[in-house]
Design an enzyme around this catalytic site. Structure first.
Site, PDB file in Angstrom:
ATOM      1  N   LYS A  90      -8.431   8.789 -19.187  1.00  0.00           N
ATOM      2  CA  LYS A  90      -8.861   9.358 -20.466  1.00  0.00           C
ATOM      3  C   LYS A  90      -7.702   9.449 -21.456  1.00  0.00           C
ATOM      4  O   LYS A  90      -7.116   8.442 -21.808  1.00  0.00           O
ATOM      5  CB  LYS A  90      -9.573  10.673 -20.183  1.00  0.00           C
ATOM      6  N   ARG A 108       0.824  -1.211   0.000  1.00  0.00           N
ATOM      7  CA  ARG A 108       0.000   0.000   0.000  1.00  0.00           C
ATOM      8  C   ARG A 108       0.863   1.268   0.000  1.00  0.00           C
ATOM      9  O   ARG A 108       0.379   2.354  -0.271  1.00  0.00           O
ATOM     10  CB  ARG A 108      -0.952   0.000   1.207  1.00  0.00           C
ATOM     11  N   ASP A 138      -6.817  20.886 -12.914  1.00  0.00           N
ATOM     12  CA  ASP A 138      -7.212  19.624 -13.525  1.00  0.00           C
ATOM     13  C   ASP A 138      -6.830  19.691 -15.003  1.00  0.00           C
ATOM     14  O   ASP A 138      -7.415  20.432 -15.781  1.00  0.00           O
ATOM     15  CB  ASP A 138      -8.718  19.399 -13.359  1.00  0.00           C
ATOM     16  N   TYR A 157     -15.988  19.109 -13.590  1.00  0.00           N
ATOM     17  CA  TYR A 157     -16.424  17.712 -13.617  1.00  0.00           C
ATOM     18  C   TYR A 157     -17.577  17.507 -12.643  1.00  0.00           C
ATOM     19  O   TYR A 157     -17.587  18.046 -11.534  1.00  0.00           O
ATOM     20  CB  TYR A 157     -15.240  16.808 -13.266  1.00  0.00           C
TER      21      TYR A 157
END
Length: 417
Positions: free
Chosen positions: A203, A46, A178, A102
């Site tokens: 994306k 992790r 972003d 978004y």
């Protein structure tokens, strides 16, 4: 390395070693051999993974070529967005976010508000987020973070990153951008003054529609450490297979981005004279309201693969989508296969029912444009006689913000990419 193509092909690769692959395969490990004290580059699955390390180094080289930067990879774009907001903001802080970003941002705004963070919003276009910065100043409240999304999704408005970053820094605020739609090849937020470059790697960065991924890149090691600690705490780690697929995909990023951007602009030009199309947006169009600012900060004519426009109503849009043969009716964007969707179906964006978000893929431009024009003809020819009489949706006009102010923090119900 100075060329984008060379950089994307070589980014993050380890030193050549005899009889070993150029890009090592994914490392699947929950734990590592760890003698003595719990220190070292890899202690637990992790915390870190060799496959992530190579991908993170590659993204840093793309987001900040020639300047040291640190990247933290996440299991999704929302994981990355949440990590920045929730690692930096505390009760009593104030933040400014876009009202047209978004569609899951309103859900985060609601959560931040519940934690005692003051949130103000404004549209992306015309640098409108300067207004809330001034308003918070007038209230005597210090802004801790300014969040920008440019170009915005799905409305494709653009703001001046450098101008807004200077205004925020003058107030002692951090700036996050972003960069999902632009990619590091189309825009480098850190060079323009941002403290965080954030993106959904799902994306255009990976571009094949087969990976969920996000990342945060910073120049400041302290900020990167805070984001990394948040990832460890909540466990929003990428899988090694996803990280390896993402790194593999970077090699074709420049080829994909250049082709998609050129075809997107050609498609937008082809749609300009269609009578049923209103609210046409693409930052590369010289007539687009955002073109001047976009041309000043987006690199190499890479204005993104997304074109947005509005058809007369929901039914007309659905007929168009059904008639397409080379385009998938699917959410998300940036993939090698073109996709389009009626964005209003998710319920989280302030857009008309006939609003189309179109993601241009890597198909031949002539084939794709012919398919789109044929589908538009089919949708118009099969329209019921009552269409004209019933009226069209209010178009998402070029000078109309694609999102309303969401200061109240009402959460979106949508979940589209």
């Amino acid at each position: 390395m100075t060329g984008d193509g060379t950089r994307t092909v070589r980014a993050g690769l380890p030193e050549a070693e005899a009889y070993e692959p150029t890009l090592p395969g994914p490392v699947f490990a929950a734990h590592y051999h760890l003698p003595g004290d719990a220190v070292g580059p890899y202690t637990y699955g992790r915390d870190a993974n060799p496959t992530w390390s190579l991908l993170e180094r590659a993204i840093s080289e793309l987001e900040s070529p020639g300047t040291d930067a640190e990247t933290v990879a996440f299991s999704s774009g929302m994981g990355a967005i949440s990590a920045v907001l929730l690692s930096q903001l505390r009760q009593g802080d104030a933040a400014v976010l876009p009202s047209d970003g978004y569609q899951l941002l309103p859900a985060l705004i609601e959560r931040l508000t519940g934690y005692g963070v003051t949130v103000r919003t404004a549209p992306t276009g015309e640098d409108a987020q300067l207004g809330p910065l001034d308003d918070l100043d007038a209230l005597g409240q210090r802004t801790k973070l300014l969040w920008l999304e440019t170009p915005s999704n799905p409305g494709l408005d653009v703001c001046d990153i450098r101008r807004l970053a200077e205004a925020a820094h003058a107030r002692g605020a951090l700036v996050a951008v972003d960069n999902t739609l632009a990619t590091p090849l189309g825009q480098r937020p850190l060079e323009l003054g941002a403290d965080f470059a954030v993106a959904s790697g799902t994306k255009a960065l990976t571009g094949h529609g087969d990976v969920l991924l996000g990342y945060v890149t910073c120049h400041d090691p302290r900020l990167a450490a805070e984001v990394r600690a948040w990832r460890k705490t909540v466990g929003a780690i990428p899988g090694p297979m996803e990280a390896w697929l993402a790194h593999r995909s970077l090699a074709t990023l420049q080829l994909r981005v250049d082709r998609q951007a050129a075809t997107a602009l050609a498609l937008a030009e082809a749609l300009r004279d269609r009578p049923e199309v209103t609210g046409l947006r693409h930052p590369g169009l010289p007539t687009d309201p955002s073109h001047r600012v976009a041309a000043g900060q987006m690199r190499g004519g890479r204005f993104g693969c997304v074109v947005s426009f509005t058809l007369p109503d929901k039914d007309h849009a659905e007929r168009f989508l059904t008639a397409l043969r080379l385009v998938d009716d699917a959410t998300s964007f940036g993939g090698v296969r073109s996709t389009a969707e009626r964005r209003g179906r998710w319920g989280g964006d302030a857009v008309p029912e006939g609003f189309i978000r179109f993601s241009v893929g890597a198909e031949d431009a002539d084939d794709l444009i012919a398919d789109v024009l044929r589908a538009l003809d089919t949708a118009s020819d099969s329209a019921p006689d009552t269409d004209a009489a019933s009226g069209a949706d209010t178009p998402s006009g070029a000078d109309t913000p694609s999102g309303a102010d969401t200061s109240s923090g009402t959460a979106s119900t949508g979940a589209g990419g």
